[in-house]
Design a protein around this motif. Structure first.
Motif, mmCIF file in Angstrom:
data_model
loop_
_atom_site.group_PDB
_atom_site.id
_atom_site.type_symbol
_atom_site.label_atom_id
_atom_site.label_comp_id
_atom_site.label_asym_id
_atom_site.label_seq_id
_atom_site.Cartn_x
_atom_site.Cartn_y
_atom_site.Cartn_z
ATOM 1 N N PRO A 1 64.971 -66.590 25.882
ATOM 2 C CA PRO A 1 64.075 -66.996 26.964
ATOM 3 C C PRO A 1 63.195 -65.849 27.459
ATOM 4 O O PRO A 1 63.694 -64.847 27.966
ATOM 5 N N GLY A 2 61.904 -65.965 27.226
ATOM 6 C CA GLY A 2 60.949 -64.995 27.737
ATOM 7 C C GLY A 2 60.915 -63.664 27.034
ATOM 8 O O GLY A 2 60.265 -62.719 27.523
ATOM 9 N N ALA A 3 61.588 -63.527 25.889
ATOM 10 C CA ALA A 3 61.658 -62.211 25.254
ATOM 11 C C ALA A 3 61.804 -62.315 23.740
ATOM 12 O O ALA A 3 62.393 -63.267 23.219
ATOM 13 N N VAL A 4 61.279 -61.308 23.050
ATOM 14 C CA VAL A 4 61.391 -61.178 21.592
ATOM 15 C C VAL A 4 61.724 -59.724 21.292
ATOM 16 O O VAL A 4 61.183 -58.804 21.932
ATOM 17 N N HIS A 5 62.587 -59.516 20.317
ATOM 18 C CA HIS A 5 62.873 -58.153 19.864
ATOM 19 C C HIS A 5 62.697 -58.088 18.354
ATOM 20 O O HIS A 5 63.261 -58.912 17.615
ATOM 21 N N ILE A 6 61.907 -57.121 17.905
ATOM 22 C CA ILE A 6 61.626 -56.902 16.480
ATOM 23 C C ILE A 6 62.367 -55.647 16.043
ATOM 24 O O ILE A 6 62.289 -54.604 16.701
ATOM 25 N N MET A 7 63.075 -55.735 14.931
ATOM 26 C CA MET A 7 63.836 -54.575 14.454
ATOM 27 C C MET A 7 63.904 -54.623 12.934
ATOM 28 O O MET A 7 63.395 -55.551 12.300
ATOM 29 N N GLY A 8 64.528 -53.616 12.351
ATOM 30 C CA GLY A 8 64.697 -53.609 10.906
ATOM 31 C C GLY A 8 64.204 -52.334 10.274
ATOM 32 O O GLY A 8 63.901 -51.341 10.944
ATOM 33 N N VAL B 1 61.700 -50.447 14.911
ATOM 34 C CA VAL B 1 61.864 -50.429 13.462
ATOM 35 C C VAL B 1 62.001 -48.987 12.988
ATOM 36 O O VAL B 1 61.537 -48.052 13.634
ATOM 37 N N HIS B 2 62.663 -48.818 11.858
ATOM 38 C CA HIS B 2 62.795 -47.498 11.261
ATOM 39 C C HIS B 2 62.618 -47.628 9.757
ATOM 40 O O HIS B 2 62.550 -48.737 9.220
ATOM 41 N N GLU B 3 62.515 -46.502 9.075
ATOM 42 C CA GLU B 3 62.257 -46.541 7.638
ATOM 43 C C GLU B 3 63.507 -46.963 6.869
ATOM 44 O O GLU B 3 64.638 -46.844 7.346
ATOM 45 N N GLN B 4 63.247 -47.461 5.651
ATOM 46 C CA GLN B 4 64.339 -47.881 4.777
ATOM 47 C C GLN B 4 65.271 -46.704 4.490
ATOM 48 O O GLN B 4 64.827 -45.565 4.319
ATOM 49 N N SER B 5 66.559 -46.986 4.440
ATOM 50 C CA SER B 5 67.546 -45.967 4.120
ATOM 51 C C SER B 5 67.209 -45.277 2.802
ATOM 52 O O SER B 5 66.875 -45.922 1.800
#
Length: 385
Positions: free
Chosen positions: A47-54, A94-98
């Motif tokens: 509700p009311g929020a989005v989080h992008i990661m990976g 977000v961060h770089e691929q391992s």
């Protein structure tokens, strides 16, 4: 023998699908700017929020938050009263691929032929002769209902609809042949002021009946339309969404196996996605050739290794030639190394967002490269029949 089989679909406003579309919207923008981008993007919506990661490694400079807002708006979450819209609070980490993972596939920058698989695992591809889509009928019909819901909402013909919705179809089979629709379930998010009797009548007459073959409906077909009644609060305002939770909706509706890996947000070096797309293409070609009435393929990979470690075919007793000959034909015509699949279907380009809303296979509203049958391979297989 009579039996029942059920599949479900969801609209592109379903909370999980919102997340899938944001992830693939990001992937498409990455590939447009840098075709060698690596992406394993995950999204959560609430509700009311989005989080992008990976994990993302790219030369592109995307504005992840702006992409997410565009996708949310395009889906139809454009009003504050929905409890979730494009003005939601959006965060990104977000961060770089391992480096350990990248080591197995980094050779792609110098030698595409040795590009290793981005992960281990098994993938499946399937096709059947149940319709022109070469897909299981229950999924085809449930998807038509979900897409019709969206069509009626977007066109304004049913302006009281909101973006979220789910459909479900139960098909009765006589042996392999689908003979009737046993049960229809449709749940549509709606504005608060439409009477439930009016809503159900509108959905029956303007969504269900135009979408389903009349010949498969009979006096015993059961209809459950918004069976819980009120469905005003929906989408991420009602349920937390997450990428990768609709893998069965995305593929074959449970009629065929699934390897477990999701698609959205993953670049083409991820065999979870690329091998599943390639195997669907091959299975579809096998059924289209007449060599079998249905076909399920499995391939398995080891991380960093280009060649699949195994390849299997099952036709459920419908093949006109030996399955060993089908395997031989596949090996003669298809390069199932990651680089071979990427090149064959031209996968390093922004083509993925449309597949995140209503499935990757059997679509009639959009043409994906993995749905196009290779006519030369088709002709050669027919020579073996």
């Amino acid at each position: 023998m009579r039996r029942l089989f059920t599949s479900e679909s969801v609209t592109n406003g379903h909370p999980d699908k919102v997340c899938d579309q944001i992830a693939d919207g990001i992937l498409d923008e990455l590939l447009a700017a840098d075709p060698l981008s690596r992406s394993a993007c995950e999204v959560i919506a609430e509700p009311g929020a989005v989080h992008i990661m990976g994990e993302i490694t790219t030369k592109a400079k995307p504005d992840y938050i702006a992409i997410a807002r565009r996708v949310i708006e395009s889906i139809g979450y454009s009003k504050p009263e929905y409890g979730f819209d494009s003005n939601a609070s959006i965060t990104c980490s977000v961060h770089e691929q391992s480096g350990d993972i990248a080591m197995g596939v980094d050779s792609s920058y110098t030698d595409q032929s040795t590009l290793g698989a981005g992960d281990q695992g098994m993938m499946f591809g399937y096709a059947s002769d149940e319709g022109e889509e070469y897909m299981p009928l229950a999924l085809t019909l449930s998807r038509k209902l979900a897409m019709k819901l969206t069509e009626e909402r977007v066109s304004g013909r049913m302006a009281f609809l909101r973006p979220d919705g789910k459909s479900q179809i139960t098909v009765e089979y006589d042996g392999r042949k689908p003979v009737r629709i046993d049960t229809v379930v449709l749940s549509a998010q709606h504005d608060p002021d439409i009477p439930m009797d009016d809503l159900r009548k509108e959905l029956l007459e303007n969504v269900i009946k135009p979408s389903l073959p009349e010949s498969m409906l009979d006096s015993s077909t059961r209809f459950f339309i918004n069976p819980t009644g009120r469905f005003v609060l929906g989408g991420p305002a009602a349920d937390t969404g997450l990428t990768g939770r609709k893998i069965i909706v995305d593929t074959y509706g449970g009629y065929a196996h699934h390897g477990g890996g999701a698609f959205s947000g993953k670049d083409p070096t991820k065999v979870d996605r690329t091998a599943a797309l390639a195997l669907r293409n091959i299975a579809k070609t096998i059924v289209a050739s007449g060599a079998a009435a249905e076909c399920e393929l499995q391939a398995a990979y080891a991380i960093g290794v280009a060649e699949p470690v195994s390849l299997a075919v099952s036709t459920n007793g419908t093949a006109k030639i030996g399955e060993d000959r089908i395997i031989g034909w596949i090996k003669n015509h298809y390069d199932l190394r990651p680089a071979g699949m990427i090149e064959r279907f031209d996968l390093r380009r922004p083509i993925y967002l449309p597949s995140a809303g209503y499935g990757a296979f059997g679509r009639t509203d959009v043409t994906f490269p993995w749905e196009i049958i290779d006519q030369d391979a088709l002709a050669d297989l027919r020579k073996l029949i």
